[in-house]
Design a protein around this motif. Structure first.
Motif, PDB file in Angstrom:
ATOM      1  N   PRO A   1       0.804  -1.218   0.000  1.00 10.41           N
ATOM      2  CA  PRO A   1       0.000   0.000   0.000  1.00 10.41           C
ATOM      3  C   PRO A   1       0.843   1.279   0.000  1.00 10.41           C
ATOM      4  CG  PRO A   1      -0.169  -1.098   2.121  1.00 10.41           C
ATOM      5  CD  PRO A   1       0.643  -1.978   1.229  1.00 10.41           C
ATOM      6  N   ASN A   2       2.148   1.182   0.254  1.00 11.13           N
ATOM      7  CA  ASN A   2       3.024   2.350   0.249  1.00 11.13           C
ATOM      8  C   ASN A   2       3.544   2.699  -1.137  1.00 11.13           C
ATOM      9  OD1 ASN A   2       2.838   2.702   3.062  1.00 11.13           O
ATOM     10  ND2 ASN A   2       4.364   1.086   3.361  1.00 11.13           N
ATOM     11  N   THR A   3       3.350   1.809  -2.117  1.00  7.97           N
ATOM     12  CA  THR A   3       3.798   2.073  -3.478  1.00  7.97           C
ATOM     13  C   THR A   3       2.676   2.798  -4.221  1.00  7.97           C
ATOM     14  OG1 THR A   3       5.111   0.046  -3.424  1.00  7.97           O
ATOM     15  CG2 THR A   3       4.721   1.030  -5.578  1.00  7.97           C
ATOM     16  N   PRO A   4       2.918   4.036  -4.657  1.00 11.37           N
ATOM     17  CA  PRO A   4       1.847   4.806  -5.311  1.00 11.37           C
ATOM     18  C   PRO A   4       1.577   4.327  -6.735  1.00 11.37           C
ATOM     19  CG  PRO A   4       3.884   6.055  -5.335  1.00 11.37           C
ATOM     20  CD  PRO A   4       4.161   4.799  -4.559  1.00 11.37           C
ATOM     21  N   GLY A   5       0.441   4.740  -7.253  1.00 14.26           N
ATOM     22  CA  GLY A   5       0.104   4.430  -8.638  1.00 14.26           C
ATOM     23  C   GLY A   5      -0.966   3.379  -8.756  1.00 14.26           C
ATOM     24  N   ARG A   6      -1.382   3.170  -9.990  1.00 15.80           N
ATOM     25  CA  ARG A   6      -2.403   2.177 -10.314  1.00 15.80           C
ATOM     26  C   ARG A   6      -1.713   1.065 -11.086  1.00 15.80           C
ATOM     27  NH1 ARG A   6      -7.931   4.434 -12.809  1.00 15.80           N
ATOM     28  NH2 ARG A   6      -7.896   5.474 -10.808  1.00 15.80           N
ATOM     29  N   TRP A   7      -1.387  -0.050 -10.426  1.00 13.42           N
ATOM     30  CA  TRP A   7      -0.596  -1.119 -11.030  1.00 13.42           C
ATOM     31  C   TRP A   7      -1.101  -2.486 -10.593  1.00 13.42           C
ATOM     32  CZ3 TRP A   7       1.221  -3.606  -6.809  1.00 13.42           C
ATOM     33  CH2 TRP A   7       1.495  -2.848  -5.662  1.00 13.42           C
ATOM     34  N   LEU A   8      -0.675  -3.489 -11.350  1.00 12.52           N
ATOM     35  CA  LEU A   8      -0.912  -4.893 -11.028  1.00 12.52           C
ATOM     36  C   LEU A   8       0.400  -5.617 -11.227  1.00 12.52           C
ATOM     37  CD1 LEU A   8      -2.830  -7.388 -10.499  1.00 12.52           C
ATOM     38  CD2 LEU A   8      -3.050  -7.531 -12.976  1.00 12.52           C
ATOM     39  N   GLU A   9       0.958  -6.152 -10.154  1.00 10.63           N
ATOM     40  CA  GLU A   9       2.151  -6.993 -10.259  1.00 10.63           C
ATOM     41  C   GLU A   9       1.658  -8.399 -10.572  1.00 10.63           C
ATOM     42  OE1 GLU A   9       3.956  -6.520  -6.408  1.00 10.63           O
ATOM     43  OE2 GLU A   9       5.227  -4.883  -7.130  1.00 10.63           O
ATOM     44  N   THR A  10       2.107  -8.954 -11.699  1.00  7.31           N
ATOM     45  CA  THR A  10       1.576 -10.239 -12.144  1.00  7.31           C
ATOM     46  C   THR A  10       2.618 -11.040 -12.911  1.00  7.31           C
ATOM     47  OG1 THR A  10      -0.165 -11.280 -13.466  1.00  7.31           O
ATOM     48  CG2 THR A  10       0.615  -9.145 -14.231  1.00  7.31           C
ATOM     49  N   PRO A  11       2.572 -12.362 -12.805  1.00 11.56           N
ATOM     50  CA  PRO A  11       3.456 -13.203 -13.613  1.00 11.56           C
ATOM     51  C   PRO A  11       2.946 -13.385 -15.052  1.00 11.56           C
ATOM     52  CG  PRO A  11       2.190 -14.563 -12.115  1.00 11.56           C
ATOM     53  CD  PRO A  11       1.856 -13.138 -11.792  1.00 11.56           C
ATOM     54  N   LEU A  12       1.832 -12.750 -15.406  1.00  8.09           N
ATOM     55  CA  LEU A  12       1.267 -12.889 -16.748  1.00  8.09           C
ATOM     56  C   LEU A  12       2.047 -12.125 -17.811  1.00  8.09           C
ATOM     57  CD1 LEU A  12      -2.552 -12.554 -15.958  1.00  8.09           C
ATOM     58  CD2 LEU A  12      -1.228 -14.644 -16.297  1.00  8.09           C
ATOM     59  N   VAL A  13       2.846 -11.149 -17.407  1.00  6.72           N
ATOM     60  CA  VAL A  13       3.602 -10.347 -18.378  1.00  6.72           C
ATOM     61  C   VAL A  13       5.092 -10.479 -18.109  1.00  6.72           C
ATOM     62  CG1 VAL A  13       1.739  -8.693 -18.758  1.00  6.72           C
ATOM     63  CG2 VAL A  13       3.423  -8.253 -16.976  1.00  6.72           C
ATOM     64  N   GLU A  14       5.874 -10.257 -19.169  1.00  5.46           N
ATOM     65  CA  GLU A  14       7.334 -10.311 -19.034  1.00  5.46           C
ATOM     66  C   GLU A  14       7.959  -8.923 -19.075  1.00  5.46           C
ATOM     67  OE1 GLU A  14       8.787 -12.998 -21.977  1.00  5.46           O
ATOM     68  OE2 GLU A  14       7.791 -14.720 -21.082  1.00  5.46           O
ATOM     69  N   VAL A  15       7.222  -7.948 -19.598  1.00  7.63           N
ATOM     70  CA  VAL A  15       7.692  -6.568 -19.646  1.00  7.63           C
ATOM     71  C   VAL A  15       6.570  -5.668 -19.142  1.00  7.63           C
ATOM     72  CG1 VAL A  15       9.308  -6.913 -21.551  1.00  7.63           C
ATOM     73  CG2 VAL A  15       6.969  -6.288 -22.043  1.00  7.63           C
ATOM     74  N   GLU A  16       6.932  -4.530 -18.604  1.00  5.08           N
ATOM     75  CA  GLU A  16       5.940  -3.587 -18.099  1.00  5.08           C
ATOM     76  C   GLU A  16       5.158  -2.989 -19.261  1.00  5.08           C
ATOM     77  OE1 GLU A  16       6.179   0.581 -15.777  1.00  5.08           O
ATOM     78  OE2 GLU A  16       7.179  -1.113 -14.779  1.00  5.08           O
ATOM     79  N   MET A  17       3.837  -2.934 -19.109  1.00  6.57           N
ATOM     80  CA  MET A  17       2.968  -2.405 -20.160  1.00  6.57           C
ATOM     81  C   MET A  17       1.670  -1.922 -19.543  1.00  6.57           C
ATOM     82  SD  MET A  17       1.404  -5.868 -21.935  1.00  6.57           S
ATOM     83  CE  MET A  17       2.968  -6.637 -22.235  1.00  6.57           C
ATOM     84  N   THR A  18       0.915  -1.184 -20.323  1.00  2.57           N
ATOM     85  CA  THR A  18      -0.410  -0.750 -19.894  1.00  2.57           C
ATOM     86  C   THR A  18      -1.416  -1.815 -20.309  1.00  2.57           C
ATOM     87  OG1 THR A  18       0.196   1.550 -20.191  1.00  2.57           O
ATOM     88  CG2 THR A  18      -2.146   1.066 -20.081  1.00  2.57           C
ATOM     89  N   GLY A  19      -2.372  -2.081 -19.453  1.00  2.00           N
ATOM     90  CA  GLY A  19      -3.389  -3.077 -19.756  1.00  2.00           C
ATOM     91  C   GLY A  19      -4.713  -2.705 -19.129  1.00  2.00           C
ATOM     92  N   ARG A  20      -5.707  -3.467 -19.484  1.00  2.00           N
ATOM     93  CA  ARG A  20      -7.050  -3.263 -18.932  1.00  2.00           C
ATOM     94  C   ARG A  20      -7.364  -4.458 -18.047  1.00  2.00           C
ATOM     95  NH1 ARG A  20     -12.459  -4.468 -21.049  1.00  2.00           N
ATOM     96  NH2 ARG A  20     -11.369  -5.410 -22.800  1.00  2.00           N
ATOM     97  N   VAL A  21      -7.894  -4.166 -16.864  1.00  2.00           N
ATOM     98  CA  VAL A  21      -8.246  -5.204 -15.905  1.00  2.00           C
ATOM     99  C   VAL A  21      -9.748  -5.129 -15.668  1.00  2.00           C
ATOM    100  CG1 VAL A  21      -7.888  -6.028 -13.557  1.00  2.00           C
ATOM    101  CG2 VAL A  21      -5.985  -5.081 -14.824  1.00  2.00           C
ATOM    102  N   VAL A  22     -10.404  -6.304 -15.706  1.00  2.00           N
ATOM    103  CA  VAL A  22     -11.855  -6.383 -15.522  1.00  2.00           C
ATOM    104  C   VAL A  22     -12.149  -7.353 -14.382  1.00  2.00           C
ATOM    105  CG1 VAL A  22     -14.052  -7.000 -16.607  1.00  2.00           C
ATOM    106  CG2 VAL A  22     -12.241  -5.951 -17.970  1.00  2.00           C
ATOM    107  N   VAL A  23     -13.087  -6.970 -13.521  1.00  4.00           N
ATOM    108  CA  VAL A  23     -13.589  -7.865 -12.486  1.00  4.00           C
ATOM    109  C   VAL A  23     -14.828  -8.542 -13.074  1.00  4.00           C
ATOM    110  CG1 VAL A  23     -14.467  -8.057 -10.131  1.00  4.00           C
ATOM    111  CG2 VAL A  23     -12.777  -6.297 -10.691  1.00  4.00           C
ATOM    112  N   PRO A  24     -14.750  -9.837 -13.456  1.00  6.70           N
ATOM    113  CA  PRO A  24     -15.886 -10.489 -14.117  1.00  6.70           C
ATOM    114  C   PRO A  24     -17.155 -10.509 -13.271  1.00  6.70           C
ATOM    115  CG  PRO A  24     -13.967 -11.943 -14.100  1.00  6.70           C
ATOM    116  CD  PRO A  24     -13.623 -10.741 -13.311  1.00  6.70           C
ATOM    117  N   ARG A  25     -16.999 -10.565 -11.970  1.00 10.17           N
ATOM    118  CA  ARG A  25     -18.154 -10.656 -11.070  1.00 10.17           C
ATOM    119  C   ARG A  25     -19.017  -9.396 -11.130  1.00 10.17           C
ATOM    120  NH1 ARG A  25     -17.855  -9.520  -5.291  1.00 10.17           N
ATOM    121  NH2 ARG A  25     -15.651  -9.285  -5.745  1.00 10.17           N
ATOM    122  N   THR A  26     -18.368  -8.220 -11.257  1.00 13.68           N
ATOM    123  CA  THR A  26     -19.115  -6.962 -11.229  1.00 13.68           C
ATOM    124  C   THR A  26     -19.088  -6.211 -12.555  1.00 13.68           C
ATOM    125  OG1 THR A  26     -17.183  -5.715 -10.482  1.00 13.68           O
ATOM    126  CG2 THR A  26     -18.621  -6.666  -8.781  1.00 13.68           C
TER     127      THR A  26
END
Length: 138
Positions: free
Chosen positions: A69-94
């Motif tokens: 929570p101390n790291t600012p910004g809107r990000w997702l740390e994930t093993p799905l990508v190999e390089v940093e990029m902009t993406g769209r994230v969707v919550v399927p439930r809502t």
């Protein structure tokens, strides 16, 4: 009546189809069809492109919890990508969605992801729960 039916079939389907049908109905013998040898064509498999992670098609799924929570910004740390990029994230439930920065993290194939506090606010998800996400590349 048989011949009337036979003539009607000739008019509708053609002589060859009726000839083979009439042989079966009236006990005639028709020659066995010749079998053609099967041809085998070799299909060369093309290897996947080397930049498959730079822009994939369709969603990739992951489960995410709260990141640092101390790291600012809107990000997702994930093993799905190999390089940093902009993406769209969707919550399927809502159906809530947000554009965020996808940050690579080293983890095993089944490893989860971590969302920033700002991203969780944007997606309207509780901070103390794990959330299933669909991740799209841009």
């Amino acid at each position: 009546m048989r011949y009337t039916l036979l003539i009607a079939c000739i008019l509708v389907t053609g002589c060859d189809a009726v000839r083979s049908t009439s042989d079966r109905i009236f006990g005639g013998s028709s020659p066995e069809p010749e079998l053609q040898p099967a041809t085998v064509e070799a299909v060369a498999e093309t290897p996947p492109p080397a930049t498959a992670d730079a822009g994939w098609n369709g969603p990739r799924k992951t489960v995410a919890g709260l990141g640092d929570p101390n790291t600012p910004g809107r990000w997702l740390e994930t093993p799905l990508v190999e390089v940093e990029m902009t993406g769209r994230v969707v919550v399927p439930r809502t159906g809530a969605q947000a554009y965020i920065t996808l940050v690579p993290v080293s983890a095993s194939g089944g490893g989860g992801s971590r969302l920033s506090l700002d991203a969780m606010r944007a997606l309207l998800v509780p901070y103390d729960e794990l959330v299933e996400l669909e991740v799209y590349s841009n």
